[in-house]
Design an enzyme around this catalytic site. Structure first.
Site, PDB file in Angstrom:
ATOM      1  N   GLU A 264       0.828  -1.209   0.000  1.00  0.00           N
ATOM      2  CA  GLU A 264       0.000   0.000   0.000  1.00  0.00           C
ATOM      3  C   GLU A 264       0.865   1.263   0.000  1.00  0.00           C
ATOM      4  OE1 GLU A 264      -2.947  -0.406  -0.841  1.00  0.00           O
ATOM      5  OE2 GLU A 264      -3.177  -2.535  -0.372  1.00  0.00           O
ATOM      6  N   HIS A 267       1.261   2.269  -3.548  1.00  0.00           N
ATOM      7  CA  HIS A 267       0.121   3.034  -4.083  1.00  0.00           C
ATOM      8  C   HIS A 267       0.155   4.461  -3.532  1.00  0.00           C
ATOM      9  CE1 HIS A 267      -1.893  -0.203  -6.139  1.00  0.00           C
ATOM     10  NE2 HIS A 267      -2.018  -0.949  -5.062  1.00  0.00           N
TER      11      HIS A 267
END
Ligand code: ZN
Length: 494
Positions: A264, A267
């Site tokens: 994550e 991202h």
């Protein structure tokens, strides 16, 4: 000195787009809240809120005013290679797609998804596919209605793919996946008899969260702008400039949360490093799902499963978990976190088996949409294909067809971008290594900023200024190509 002045037409378009971006960011907050902190029983009411915001945003965006502004801007002429040119191009693309969809349908899709995700959550907890199946039927019916809003194509699935990956076709995905599948199956077979054991925990949750923080700080996480929360299904969101939200799921039985945190982060850093001058426009976000995923996989796998990374981090991890890891040397640990193990769960899959999980979903979702696999027979078909491709027996639907939330959320056409992200990650990685020298040596010293800066410069800061295929050519000089990825897998696993 001359000061460039913006034409009144462009200024007006940007004003409309800024409002639209604000509504999009409001939706991000609604979704983040629904997944991180909302009481479960709030799902139906939240679905109504999200649906209303979507309809408002949709209705304003597809207005005749925006169409006329785009026509006038095109008539006035602009440099297609400039930022303004890119803004007009991407706005037209989004406007033309959105204008085909009635606002009621756009709102209904969001409303149904909100309710279906809550139903899926319960169905998964009870491993009860039957209670979820009416919601899946409803989602498929909506997707067919959505596809029917577009001009007929040979492959209706193209319409869905194009939403996440501009210009990508089903035929291209079939070709790339066809090339990968046989090689992946061979690699899985080669490792079937491996006996690399998972290193048993327990790994106390607070210590894992501490490990996650240490890694994120070294990667460049800034607590002023980022936060990290627990959620059952990790994701990242950017509700606005300077506001990056990562989530992870920590289970004391294993260390997967550390890898999902790095994933994550990939991202998050892509969104964080986008040039702030693109904010509140459609250029102010990552250019496509596959390019996005290429970056999450870079930080999770190419960095986070590398020898250099562990040379730096393993002593710290051992310090956090002396009971579980005190007697495990670095080499054994790295082998264990990179081991190929055919398993049931996509989210936990290693770098080799992962692609086979995606290929299964790519096939099934097309068959579901075409109606050649009926919803009621889905669990049976799923289990048979898992046996065929990975050789595993699926014991229940929770660990089978109900494991992912994507179909509940109406995300058809999205899964392929995960595996394409893996493919692209290695193409970009090869380029980074050619330009930055020995990355493993840098990681071993805890240095990650040269890589981050390079990726920012090459990929992140541009936002959506370039189409995904264009960006990939700028960075790597090549179109999407599975060969570098296969070379990487063979070097690491063969
Ligand atoms: Zn991801």
């Amino acid at each position: 000195m001359t000061v460039a002045t913006e034409s009144p037409l462009l200024a007006r378009l940007k004003a409309v787009l800024a409002e639209n971006a604000d509504l999009y960011h409001a939706q991000q907050i609604l979704e983040w809240d629904a997944r991180v902190s909302m009481p479960h029983a709030g799902a139906a009411a939240r679905a109504d809120v999200a649906s209303t915001v979507t309809q408002l945003a949709h209705g304003r965006f597809v207005s005749d005013e925006v169409g006329k502004l785009l026509d006038d801007l095109d008539a006035a002429g602009h440099d297609p290679d400039s930022v303004e040119g890119a803004l007009i191009r991407i706005t037209r693309r989004e406007w033309e797609r959105a204008a085909r969809i009635p606002s009621e349908l756009a709102g209904e899709m969001v409303q149904v998804s909100g309710v279906a995700v809550a139903a899926w959550d319960e169905a998964k907890a009870a491993s009860d596919f039957e209670s979820f199946s009416p919601h899946l039927e409803r989602q498929l019916e909506l997707k067919r209605r959505y596809v029917a809003c577009f001009p007929e194509t040979e492959e209706p699935y193209d319409v869905l793919l194009d939403e996440y990956e501009e210009g990508l076709t089903t035929a291209q995905v079939e070709e790339i996946f066809g090339r990968l599948e046989g090689e992946l199956v061979k690699l899985v077979d080669r490792h079937r008899e491996d006996s690399v054991e998972e290193i048993a925990g327990p790994y106390p949750v607070e210590r894992q969260q501490e490990a996650g923080r240490l890694v994120l700080e070294a990667f460049g996480y800034d607590p002023e702008s980022w936060r990290l929360d627990e959620t059952p299904h990790p994701f990242a969101a950017k509700p606005g400039v300077g506001d990056i939200r990562l989530t992870t799921h920590t289970d004391e039985r294993d260390l997967t949360s550390l890898f999902s945190t790095m994933h994550e982060f990939g991202h998050g850093v892509y969104e964080f490093d986008i040039d702030p001058s693109l904010a509140r426009t459609p250029l102010g976000r990552g250019t496509s799902s596959a390019i996005h995923e290429s970056q999450s996989r870079t930080w999770e796998n190419l960095v986070g499963r590398s020898r250099g990374f562990w040379r730096w981090f393993y002593p710290q991890l051992q310090g956090l978990f002396p009971d579980a890891l005190g007697g495990v040397d670095e080499g054994s640990f790295v082998s264990s976190v990179s081991a190929v193990r055919a398993g049931l769960i996509r989210g936990d899959a290693d770098e080799v088996t992962y692609g086979l999980h995606i290929i299964l979903r790519f096939e099934l979702e097309r068959e579901l949409l075409a109606g050649t696999v009926a919803v009621r027979e889905l669990p049976e078909v799923w289990n048979a294909r898992m046996k065929e491709s990975l050789g595993v027996e699926v014991p229940d639907d929770a660990r089978g067809v109900l494991q992912d939330m994507h179909w509940a959320g109406g995300l058809f056409g999205y899964f392929p971008t995960y595996q394409l992200g893996n493919v692209i990650s290695v193409q970009v990685w090869d380029r980074a290594r050619a330009e930055l020298g020995d990355l493993e040596e840098q990681f071993a010293r805890g240095e990650f900023s040269p890589l981050r800066q390079w990726l920012s410069e090459q990929v992140y800061r541009h936002g959506s200024r370039y189409r995904p295929s264009e960006l990939l050519r700028h960075v790597t000089g090549s179109d999407i190509d599975p060969e570098p990825y296969l070379r990487y897998l063979h070097a690491k696993f063969a």
